[in-house]
Design an enzyme around this catalytic site. Sequence first.
Site, PDB file in Angstrom:
ATOM      1  N   ARG A  20     127.282  73.471 -57.216  1.00 46.78           N
ATOM      2  CA  ARG A  20     125.934  73.407 -56.664  1.00 46.78           C
ATOM      3  C   ARG A  20     125.818  74.251 -55.398  1.00 46.78           C
ATOM      4  O   ARG A  20     126.808  74.610 -54.777  1.00 46.78           O
ATOM      5  CB  ARG A  20     125.556  71.955 -56.344  1.00 46.78           C
ATOM      6  CG  ARG A  20     125.345  71.080 -57.559  1.00 46.78           C
ATOM      7  CD  ARG A  20     125.168  69.623 -57.193  1.00 46.78           C
ATOM      8  NE  ARG A  20     126.421  69.014 -56.746  1.00 46.78           N
ATOM      9  CZ  ARG A  20     126.553  67.725 -56.406  1.00 46.78           C
ATOM     10  NH1 ARG A  20     125.507  66.930 -56.445  1.00 46.78           N
ATOM     11  NH2 ARG A  20     127.720  67.250 -56.031  1.00 46.78           N
ATOM     12  N   LYS A  80     127.851  68.913 -50.378  1.00 43.59           N
ATOM     13  CA  LYS A  80     128.887  67.892 -50.195  1.00 43.59           C
ATOM     14  C   LYS A  80     129.335  67.825 -48.746  1.00 43.59           C
ATOM     15  O   LYS A  80     129.123  68.747 -47.961  1.00 43.59           O
ATOM     16  CB  LYS A  80     130.087  68.185 -51.104  1.00 43.59           C
ATOM     17  CG  LYS A  80     129.785  68.031 -52.581  1.00 43.59           C
ATOM     18  CD  LYS A  80     129.283  66.632 -52.941  1.00 43.59           C
ATOM     19  CE  LYS A  80     130.357  65.569 -52.797  1.00 43.59           C
ATOM     20  NZ  LYS A  80     129.839  64.209 -53.140  1.00 43.59           N
ATOM     21  N   TYR A  99     125.089  65.493 -48.217  1.00 46.23           N
ATOM     22  CA  TYR A  99     125.642  64.184 -48.578  1.00 46.23           C
ATOM     23  C   TYR A  99     126.896  63.961 -47.744  1.00 46.23           C
ATOM     24  O   TYR A  99     127.800  64.807 -47.726  1.00 46.23           O
ATOM     25  CB  TYR A  99     126.032  64.142 -50.065  1.00 46.23           C
ATOM     26  CG  TYR A  99     124.861  64.099 -51.024  1.00 46.23           C
ATOM     27  CD1 TYR A  99     123.994  63.021 -51.050  1.00 46.23           C
ATOM     28  CD2 TYR A  99     124.642  65.138 -51.927  1.00 46.23           C
ATOM     29  CE1 TYR A  99     122.924  62.970 -51.942  1.00 46.23           C
ATOM     30  CE2 TYR A  99     123.583  65.104 -52.814  1.00 46.23           C
ATOM     31  CZ  TYR A  99     122.727  64.016 -52.818  1.00 46.23           C
ATOM     32  OH  TYR A  99     121.679  63.971 -53.694  1.00 46.23           O
ATOM     33  N   HIS A 101     128.356  60.283 -47.254  1.00 46.74           N
ATOM     34  CA  HIS A 101     129.074  59.118 -47.777  1.00 46.74           C
ATOM     35  C   HIS A 101     130.163  58.666 -46.793  1.00 46.74           C
ATOM     36  O   HIS A 101     131.325  58.490 -47.153  1.00 46.74           O
ATOM     37  CB  HIS A 101     129.681  59.420 -49.149  1.00 46.74           C
ATOM     38  CG  HIS A 101     128.669  59.782 -50.194  1.00 46.74           C
ATOM     39  ND1 HIS A 101     127.765  58.876 -50.716  1.00 46.74           N
ATOM     40  CD2 HIS A 101     128.394  60.963 -50.809  1.00 46.74           C
ATOM     41  CE1 HIS A 101     126.993  59.470 -51.608  1.00 46.74           C
ATOM     42  NE2 HIS A 101     127.351  60.743 -51.679  1.00 46.74           N
ATOM     43  N   GLU A 123     121.930  60.742 -48.587  1.00 42.98           N
ATOM     44  CA  GLU A 123     121.970  59.487 -49.343  1.00 42.98           C
ATOM     45  C   GLU A 123     121.337  58.301 -48.633  1.00 42.98           C
ATOM     46  O   GLU A 123     121.129  57.244 -49.249  1.00 42.98           O
ATOM     47  CB  GLU A 123     123.410  59.140 -49.753  1.00 42.98           C
ATOM     48  CG  GLU A 123     124.318  58.701 -48.620  1.00 42.98           C
ATOM     49  CD  GLU A 123     125.024  59.848 -47.931  1.00 42.98           C
ATOM     50  OE1 GLU A 123     125.940  59.563 -47.139  1.00 42.98           O
ATOM     51  OE2 GLU A 123     124.661  61.022 -48.167  1.00 42.98           O
ATOM     52  N   ASP A 275     131.910  57.753 -54.999  1.00 40.48           N
ATOM     53  CA  ASP A 275     131.489  58.414 -53.756  1.00 40.48           C
ATOM     54  C   ASP A 275     131.428  57.424 -52.594  1.00 40.48           C
ATOM     55  O   ASP A 275     131.603  57.811 -51.438  1.00 40.48           O
ATOM     56  CB  ASP A 275     130.109  59.058 -53.918  1.00 40.48           C
ATOM     57  CG  ASP A 275     130.199  60.492 -54.425  1.00 40.48           C
ATOM     58  OD1 ASP A 275     131.270  61.102 -54.280  1.00 40.48           O
ATOM     59  OD2 ASP A 275     129.206  60.991 -54.970  1.00 40.48           O
TER      60      ASP A 275
END
Length: 371
Positions: A20, A80, A99, A101, A123, A275
Site C-alpha cells: 500500500r 503502517k 496506523y 496500534h 485506528e 494488529d
Amino acid sequence: MSKNRYVIGVPKEVKTDEYRVAMIPVGVDELTRAGHQVLIQAGAGTGSGISDEQYAANGAQITASATDIWKRADLIVKVKEPLPEEWPLLRSGKIVFTYFHFAADRALTDAVLRSGITAIAYETIRDKNGTLPLLTPMSEVAGRMSIQEGAKYLERPQEGRGILLGGVAGVLPANVLILGGGVVGANAAKVAAGLGANVILMDINVDRLRYIDDVMPPNVTTLYSDRHNILDSLTRADLLIGAVLIPGAKAPFLVKHADLKRMPKRAVIIDVAIDQGGCVESSRPTTHSEPTYIEEDILHYCVTNMPGAVGRTSTYALTNVTLPYVLQLANKGYDKAVADSPALAHGVNIRAGNVTNPAVAETFGLPCVGF
C-alpha cells in the site's frame, strides 16, 4: 514557510510485503492546488500500480531518499507504523499520520514518546456516530480476505483439514466461527455465507447480533459471546476468525492456548485482531512471505498487514477516507484542525512526549495527559 503552507511527505512503506501507499495522485493534486508541497519517495506507489510519473504529473516532488522526506516534511503520511529502522528518523515537532496500534507494541510506544513527534493514529479517529471511519475500509478488506485465506489454508496442500469451505451436494460444508460482530466479522460472515459455509458469529452486543441476524442469510447464526459458548463452538470449528476490537487497546484473549485441543485437528485460525495483539493466546505476528505456523495441530494465520496483499484495492479504499483529514491538518495546521474536529482529536495518541489516548495509557500504566 508560512504557517498555512505545509510540506507533506509520503515515504515508501518498509514493512515486509506491504504494497500500500498513503496517497494517490488525486491527493497530491488536492494538496498542491491548496498551496502545499508534496514529497513522494521514488517507487512508493509501485505496489499499488501508481507510477512516479503519475505523482509528478499531479505536482509531487519525487525524491529517492526516505531520510530526506522525514527531514523536510512537516506532516508525514504513512500506512503502517514506523518500524525500528525508521525510529531514528522521527524528529520532535513532526506530525506522523498512520496506523500505529500502540497497545500491541510497547517498544514502538516508547520510541515515539522519546522522539517528541505528534502521533495521530488512523485506528482511533472516531466520528460523531461513534464509528471508526479510517479503520473501516481496511476492516472490510481484512474481513473479506480472512475467508479467502481461510478457504485456501483449509486445503490439504496448505496443511489444513482438506475441506472445501462450501461443501458439495451430499457433503457438509465447513463450520466457520467468527468472534466479533463488527466490520471485520460482518464482512467475514457475508463472504463465508456466500460460499455456502455454516457460520456462527459471536458478539457481546445483543443489539448488534439482532442487526446481523436480520441482514444475514439463514446459514449465519448469531450467538452471544461468553466463555461457555466459545468453548462449545470451538469443538466444531473448521475455521476460526478472530475479529475482536477494543479501539486503541489490546485485544482480549478469548481463546486460550489450552482451548486449541478442543478444535478439530488442522483447523485454521485467522486472527485478524493480531494488529492489536490478537484474540487467540497462541497467535503471534506473521508475514505474507511466511503467513502460517502450526501449534497444537492447529494452523495459525496471523499476518499483521493483511490488506497490504491487495495493495491497489486497499490503497484506494484507505486514501478515500484519509485524504480529508490530511487536508484539514495541512490547511488549518495542527492546533486549529484538532480543535475544529473532535474526530481528529480522537486520533491523537501521543503528543510531544506524552500519551494522550486513555486506552494506550491504561495498557502500559502510563499517565494520560491532554493534547
